[in-house]
Design an enzyme around this catalytic site. Structure first.
Site, PDB file in Angstrom:
ATOM      1  N   ASP A  39      21.212  36.075   6.531  1.00  0.00           N
ATOM      2  CA  ASP A  39      21.927  35.119   5.685  1.00  0.00           C
ATOM      3  C   ASP A  39      22.558  35.903   4.534  1.00  0.00           C
ATOM      4  O   ASP A  39      22.096  35.857   3.388  1.00  0.00           O
ATOM      5  CB  ASP A  39      20.971  34.044   5.182  1.00  0.00           C
ATOM      6  CG  ASP A  39      20.375  33.248   6.324  1.00  0.00           C
ATOM      7  OD1 ASP A  39      21.138  32.584   7.040  1.00  0.00           O
ATOM      8  OD2 ASP A  39      19.146  33.298   6.520  1.00  0.00           O
ATOM      9  N   GLN A  46      23.988  34.125   1.411  1.00  0.00           N
ATOM     10  CA  GLN A  46      22.866  33.615   0.625  1.00  0.00           C
ATOM     11  C   GLN A  46      22.247  34.717  -0.220  1.00  0.00           C
ATOM     12  O   GLN A  46      21.971  34.526  -1.416  1.00  0.00           O
ATOM     13  CB  GLN A  46      21.814  33.026   1.564  1.00  0.00           C
ATOM     14  CG  GLN A  46      20.498  32.672   0.898  1.00  0.00           C
ATOM     15  CD  GLN A  46      19.494  32.130   1.891  1.00  0.00           C
ATOM     16  OE1 GLN A  46      19.595  30.990   2.316  1.00  0.00           O
ATOM     17  NE2 GLN A  46      18.519  32.943   2.284  1.00  0.00           N
ATOM     18  N   GLY A  64      11.547  38.345  12.857  1.00  0.00           N
ATOM     19  CA  GLY A  64      12.389  38.602  11.691  1.00  0.00           C
ATOM     20  C   GLY A  64      11.674  38.286  10.397  1.00  0.00           C
ATOM     21  O   GLY A  64      11.762  39.041   9.417  1.00  0.00           O
ATOM     22  N   HIS A  65      10.941  37.173  10.373  1.00  0.00           N
ATOM     23  CA  HIS A  65      10.167  36.828   9.177  1.00  0.00           C
ATOM     24  C   HIS A  65       9.051  37.848   8.940  1.00  0.00           C
ATOM     25  O   HIS A  65       8.778  38.231   7.793  1.00  0.00           O
ATOM     26  CB  HIS A  65       9.545  35.441   9.327  1.00  0.00           C
ATOM     27  CG  HIS A  65      10.534  34.324   9.376  1.00  0.00           C
ATOM     28  ND1 HIS A  65      10.795  33.626  10.528  1.00  0.00           N
ATOM     29  CD2 HIS A  65      11.332  33.780   8.423  1.00  0.00           C
ATOM     30  CE1 HIS A  65      11.706  32.694  10.280  1.00  0.00           C
ATOM     31  NE2 HIS A  65      12.048  32.769   9.018  1.00  0.00           N
ATOM     32  N   MET A  81      11.453  29.016   5.509  1.00  0.00           N
ATOM     33  CA  MET A  81      11.301  27.617   5.899  1.00  0.00           C
ATOM     34  C   MET A  81      10.327  27.488   7.069  1.00  0.00           C
ATOM     35  O   MET A  81      10.240  26.435   7.706  1.00  0.00           O
ATOM     36  CB  MET A  81      12.652  26.999   6.258  1.00  0.00           C
ATOM     37  CG  MET A  81      13.596  26.886   5.074  1.00  0.00           C
ATOM     38  SD  MET A  81      14.867  25.610   5.249  1.00  0.00           S
ATOM     39  CE  MET A  81      15.686  26.124   6.752  1.00  0.00           C
TER      40      MET A  81
END
Length: 286
Positions: free
Chosen positions: A156, A159, A37-38, A31
């Site tokens: 997550d 998820q 982290g991304h 998002m």
């Protein structure tokens, strides 16, 4: 050079060419509001050692996964800064797919995915429409990009389990890879929502990972949970539990032993923070 695309037709043109060139397509859904982290998801994509992969990062604040009163409007949208971070990263992202809600849902969300029983607990209990929105957009991104591989962070964790469930149940030709949860220097799990924390709240947030580390020293499920709760005394805990990696529920004769995760959601100020950690569950002594 990274291509920035905003339409489905643009990204499909790029992926068709990649597939024609026999390049495996790797999708990293996000998002935006990128942090280390991304960027570690990009590193995970390259750790697969695929032959000349075509790596796509989607940046889309998906309205379907936000309920009324949540932070859809305030969620940070920083596409230019995100693109700049990717441009200087040591592994290349070949295309950014940053569609608008109108591009993704031109006639509204007419068809959605019902995630099933595994989505009713934990995050699903607090946010009952969340996972339907997540799985719907992830399925759309899989179909749009025709990716063979997809990378998701283990922060997550529920998820990730539900996406794997969807891929298995729908026989989707996508390999789903989990990327290890990343932490900041003070132990707080990296999250775009950390930007909401005040300095005082940031100090409080450190207690979460410290509690999980302490809990992971124990091996009986009850003791693991009790240790974490005691270490977070006074905090606003939404939930805390020890779960199987696939979130399957233990049954009589099939109790949860071995590799597992302690998962939690804690509200610090007005910000809900998720965290988890690997644990090993053993049978209690008789």
């Amino acid at each position: 050079m990274t291509s920035i695309t905003h339409t489905i037709s643009e990204i499909q043109k790029l992926t068709r060419q990649a597939i024609s060139d026999a390049r495996p397509v790797v999708l990293i859904p996000t998002m935006g509001a990128l942090h280390e982290g991304h960027l570690s998801l990009v590193d995970t994509a390259y750790s697969l050692e695929l032959d000349n992969p075509f790596v796509i990062m989607s940046i889309f604040v998906n309205p379907l996964q936000f309920a009324a009163g949540e932070d859809l409007d305030s969620y940070p949208r920083t596409l230019d800064a995100d693109a700049a971070k990717l441009a200087t990263h040591n592994h290349q992202v070949h295309a950014i797919f940053a569609p608008s809600p109108a591009e993704m849902y031109p006639l509204g969300p007419r068809t959605t995915i019902t995630p099933g029983a595994a989505a009713l607990r934990f995050e699903g209990a607090t946010r009952p429409t969340h996972f339907a929105g997540v799985l719907t957009v992830v399925n759309k991104l899989f179909q749009i990009t025709q990716c063979q591989h997809a990378i998701f962070g283990e922060k997550d964790f529920q998820q990730l389990a539900l996406i794997r469930q969807m891929v298995a149940d729908f026989n989707l030709p996508v390999h789903v890879h989990g990327s290890p949860l990343m932490r900041d220097h003070d132990g707080v799990a990296l999250s775009s929502r950390n930007a909401y924390l005040s300095d005082t709240e940031r100090v409080e947030a450190r207690r979460i990972s410290a509690a999980l580390r302490q809990a992971a020293m124990f091996h009986v499920k009850h003791d693991i949970i009790a240790a974490a709760i005691n270490a977070m005394a006074g905090m606003d805990i939404d939930y805390i539990d020890v779960v199987a990696p696939d979130f399957s529920e233990p049954t009589a004769g099939n109790e949860l032993y071995g590799d597992a995760r302690i998962i939690t959601a804690v509200k610090v100020g007005s910000t809900r923070l998720l965290d988890n950690m690997a644990v090993n569950v053993e049978k209690p002594n008789a």
